[in-house]
Design a protein around this motif. Structure first.
Motif, PDB file in Angstrom:
ATOM      1  N   THR A 174       0.851  -1.188   0.000  1.00  0.00           N
ATOM      2  CA  THR A 174       0.000   0.000   0.000  1.00  0.00           C
ATOM      3  C   THR A 174       0.885   1.236   0.000  1.00  0.00           C
ATOM      4  N   ASP A 175       0.314   2.363  -0.425  1.00  0.00           N
ATOM      5  CA  ASP A 175       0.997   3.664  -0.391  1.00  0.00           C
ATOM      6  C   ASP A 175       2.327   3.664  -1.136  1.00  0.00           C
ATOM      7  N   LEU A 185       3.081 -15.714  -6.075  1.00  0.00           N
ATOM      8  CA  LEU A 185       2.042 -15.314  -5.129  1.00  0.00           C
ATOM      9  C   LEU A 185       0.677 -15.875  -5.515  1.00  0.00           C
ATOM     10  N   LYS A 186      -0.119 -16.165  -4.508  1.00  0.00           N
ATOM     11  CA  LYS A 186      -1.525 -16.475  -4.724  1.00  0.00           C
ATOM     12  C   LYS A 186      -2.352 -15.188  -4.693  1.00  0.00           C
ATOM     13  N   HIS A 187      -2.014 -14.298  -3.754  1.00  0.00           N
ATOM     14  CA  HIS A 187      -2.738 -13.036  -3.605  1.00  0.00           C
ATOM     15  C   HIS A 187      -1.747 -11.878  -3.527  1.00  0.00           C
ATOM     16  N   LEU A 188      -2.044 -10.817  -4.258  1.00  0.00           N
ATOM     17  CA  LEU A 188      -1.258  -9.585  -4.221  1.00  0.00           C
ATOM     18  C   LEU A 188      -2.220  -8.422  -3.972  1.00  0.00           C
ATOM     19  N   THR A 189      -1.851  -7.540  -3.059  1.00  0.00           N
ATOM     20  CA  THR A 189      -2.618  -6.331  -2.824  1.00  0.00           C
ATOM     21  C   THR A 189      -1.805  -5.131  -3.293  1.00  0.00           C
ATOM     22  N   LEU A 190      -2.428  -4.257  -4.080  1.00  0.00           N
ATOM     23  CA  LEU A 190      -1.779  -3.042  -4.580  1.00  0.00           C
ATOM     24  C   LEU A 190      -2.680  -1.836  -4.304  1.00  0.00           C
ATOM     25  N   ASN A 191      -2.057  -0.702  -4.098  1.00  0.00           N
ATOM     26  CA  ASN A 191      -2.805   0.531  -3.854  1.00  0.00           C
ATOM     27  C   ASN A 191      -3.047   1.307  -5.135  1.00  0.00           C
ATOM     28  N   THR A 192      -4.188   1.958  -5.198  1.00  0.00           N
ATOM     29  CA  THR A 192      -4.470   2.899  -6.279  1.00  0.00           C
ATOM     30  C   THR A 192      -5.510   3.892  -5.790  1.00  0.00           C
ATOM     31  N   HIS A 252       0.986   7.595  -5.335  1.00  0.00           N
ATOM     32  CA  HIS A 252       0.261   6.329  -5.413  1.00  0.00           C
ATOM     33  C   HIS A 252       0.232   5.848  -6.858  1.00  0.00           C
ATOM     34  N   PHE A 253       0.052   4.541  -7.011  1.00  0.00           N
ATOM     35  CA  PHE A 253      -0.129   4.008  -8.363  1.00  0.00           C
ATOM     36  C   PHE A 253      -1.462   4.480  -8.932  1.00  0.00           C
ATOM     37  N   SER A 254      -1.475   4.803 -10.208  1.00  0.00           N
ATOM     38  CA  SER A 254      -2.729   5.020 -10.915  1.00  0.00           C
ATOM     39  C   SER A 254      -3.345   3.662 -11.219  1.00  0.00           C
ATOM     40  N   LEU A 255      -4.584   3.640 -11.653  1.00  0.00           N
ATOM     41  CA  LEU A 255      -5.212   2.367 -12.003  1.00  0.00           C
ATOM     42  C   LEU A 255      -4.453   1.682 -13.142  1.00  0.00           C
ATOM     43  N   GLU A 256      -4.032   2.453 -14.137  1.00  0.00           N
ATOM     44  CA  GLU A 256      -3.266   1.896 -15.256  1.00  0.00           C
ATOM     45  C   GLU A 256      -1.991   1.229 -14.764  1.00  0.00           C
ATOM     46  N   GLU A 257      -1.315   1.858 -13.828  1.00  0.00           N
ATOM     47  CA  GLU A 257      -0.064   1.297 -13.297  1.00  0.00           C
ATOM     48  C   GLU A 257      -0.316   0.026 -12.502  1.00  0.00           C
ATOM     49  N   THR A 258      -1.412  -0.027 -11.749  1.00  0.00           N
ATOM     50  CA  THR A 258      -1.697  -1.248 -10.992  1.00  0.00           C
ATOM     51  C   THR A 258      -1.993  -2.416 -11.931  1.00  0.00           C
ATOM     52  N   LEU A 259      -2.691  -2.153 -13.031  1.00  0.00           N
ATOM     53  CA  LEU A 259      -2.975  -3.223 -13.985  1.00  0.00           C
ATOM     54  C   LEU A 259      -1.687  -3.712 -14.650  1.00  0.00           C
ATOM     55  N   GLU A 260      -0.780  -2.799 -14.947  1.00  0.00           N
ATOM     56  CA  GLU A 260       0.512  -3.199 -15.514  1.00  0.00           C
ATOM     57  C   GLU A 260       1.304  -4.043 -14.523  1.00  0.00           C
ATOM     58  N   LEU A 261       1.289  -3.645 -13.245  1.00  0.00           N
ATOM     59  CA  LEU A 261       1.988  -4.425 -12.221  1.00  0.00           C
ATOM     60  C   LEU A 261       1.330  -5.788 -12.019  1.00  0.00           C
ATOM     61  N   ALA A 262       0.010  -5.807 -12.003  1.00  0.00           N
ATOM     62  CA  ALA A 262      -0.702  -7.081 -11.839  1.00  0.00           C
ATOM     63  C   ALA A 262      -0.319  -8.050 -12.946  1.00  0.00           C
ATOM     64  N   ASP A 263      -0.220  -7.552 -14.168  1.00  0.00           N
ATOM     65  CA  ASP A 263       0.145  -8.405 -15.295  1.00  0.00           C
ATOM     66  C   ASP A 263       1.598  -8.855 -15.203  1.00  0.00           C
ATOM     67  N   ARG A 264       2.456  -7.967 -14.716  1.00  0.00           N
ATOM     68  CA  ARG A 264       3.871  -8.338 -14.606  1.00  0.00           C
ATOM     69  C   ARG A 264       4.097  -9.359 -13.496  1.00  0.00           C
ATOM     70  N   ILE A 265       3.492  -9.162 -12.342  1.00  0.00           N
ATOM     71  CA  ILE A 265       3.732 -10.043 -11.190  1.00  0.00           C
ATOM     72  C   ILE A 265       2.980 -11.365 -11.338  1.00  0.00           C
ATOM     73  N   SER A 286       0.252 -12.736  -9.976  1.00  0.00           N
ATOM     74  CA  SER A 286      -0.343 -13.516  -8.892  1.00  0.00           C
ATOM     75  C   SER A 286      -1.698 -14.021  -9.375  1.00  0.00           C
ATOM     76  N   GLU A 287      -2.221 -15.057  -8.722  1.00  0.00           N
ATOM     77  CA  GLU A 287      -3.528 -15.570  -9.121  1.00  0.00           C
ATOM     78  C   GLU A 287      -4.598 -14.486  -8.992  1.00  0.00           C
ATOM     79  N   HIS A 288      -4.552 -13.753  -7.883  1.00  0.00           N
ATOM     80  CA  HIS A 288      -5.519 -12.691  -7.626  1.00  0.00           C
ATOM     81  C   HIS A 288      -4.766 -11.416  -7.257  1.00  0.00           C
ATOM     82  N   THR A 289      -5.251 -10.281  -7.753  1.00  0.00           N
ATOM     83  CA  THR A 289      -4.731  -8.976  -7.356  1.00  0.00           C
ATOM     84  C   THR A 289      -5.884  -8.159  -6.790  1.00  0.00           C
TER      85      THR A 289
END
Length: 315
Positions: A223-224, A239-246, A255-268, A270-273
């Motif tokens: 977060t943050d 990871l099974k679960h990843l939590t990211l802030n936006t 903070h990450f923008s929504l676009e940045e969180t989606l890019e990170l989710a795709d890169r990392i 995890s099963e669930h973000t």
């Protein structure tokens, strides 16, 4: 503890102002859906038989009451902003009920801010009734959290304050100087122990402020952050679960923008973000879920991305 699974409960998933925001009449702030009502960001993690809290913001008291939490083995602080540390005075209730000092794990710069912001906690001789804290200084290396030892039981002495009861029954003051309240967290080297867990810190930047996320088994909580150094991505594999802030659709300085969180989710991958630290600039929960499904499909994001909400449990 190797092989331990973690169970994480989101206690708060809102920004520093929470949702609804005072005085706001937008659709999200006026929503009747409980998933749109967000305390300040915090999570409760059950891991290896230990109860671990990440961040204790201004809503700490209500979060503990809502989830009937009466014992914490550790409080981990991601950084020193008030929406993450502003509730630490309220550990006084747990001191009394649980008869334990609050074991707080934080970086050196966070500790220095706590000393400035809570001077009465660090005044000696101690003011009777001030929160009882034990501070453990952590770095970027994995560290250990252990079960409380029997010789750390707090005993209240009327009009004097808390003492520790020793094995022979005698009492000693909990702290007579700053050094009594601070130690260096133990670096991880468990080798099959069953009374401790290893926590993996994840370095990030909140604008220019160094902050930490944490990995508990196959769950990572971030977060943050507005950026993650390249060196940290190795810690986020498998990871099974990843939590990211936006906090918004638009680019944000801390903070990450929504676009940045989606890019990170795709890169990392995890099963669930799960998205947290959410503001009222996003749609109401149900609409946001649908929007994320659409965006992930369009962008071929290789993770299931959904907004977290207060009370959500993942494991």
């Amino acid at each position: 503890m190797k092989g331990s699974s973690a169970r994480l409960t989101f206690l708060g998933t809102g920004t520093s102002q929470g949702v609804p925001i005072i005085g706001c009449k937008c659709k999200v702030c006026r929503s009747s859906d409980e998933r749109d009502k967000r305390f300040r960001a915090s999570v409760f993690v059950e891991y290896g038989g230990l109860n671990i809290l990440v961040d204790a913001g201004p809503d700490f008291r209500m979060q503990m009451l809502r989830h009937d939490i009466a014992h914490l083995d550790a409080i981990l602080l991601t950084h020193n902003h008030k929406d993450h540390t502003g509730g630490l005075d309220d550990v006084r209730s747990l001191n009394y009920v649980d008869r334990r000092a609050a074991e707080i794990y934080c970086e050196k710069n966070v500790l220095e801010d706590l000393i400035r912001e809570y001077p009465y906690v660090f005044k000696f001789p101690k003011y009777p009734g001030a929160p009882e804290w034990m501070l453990h200084v952590i770095e970027e290396r994995p560290f250990i959290i252990r079960k409380d030892s029997a010789d750390k039981e707090l005993v209240w002495v009327h009009d004097v304050g808390y003492h520790y009861r020793l094995h022979d029954g005698s009492l000693i003051p909990t702290a007579r100087c700053l050094d009594d309240m601070i130690d260096q967290a133990e670096v991880a080297s468990l080798d099959g122990e069953t009374t401790a867990v290893t926590i993996i810190p994840i370095r990030g930047l909140h604008d220019k402020l160094p902050v930490l996320g944490f990995r508990f088994g196959d769950i990572a909580y971030i977060t943050d952050m507005s950026s993650i150094p390249e060196s940290e991505f190795e810690k986020l594999k498998g990871l099974k679960h990843l939590t990211l802030n936006t906090v918004s659709y638009n680019r944000h300085h801390s903070h990450f923008s929504l676009e940045e969180t989606l890019e990170l989710a795709d890169r990392i991958q995890s099963e669930h973000t799960w998205l947290t630290h959410l503001s009222h600039s996003f749609p109401v929960h149900e609409e946001f879920c649908q929007e994320l499904n659409r965006l992930c499909s369009e962008k071929n994001v290789r993770s299931i991305v959904q907004p977290a909400y207060d009370g959500l449990v993942i494991e």
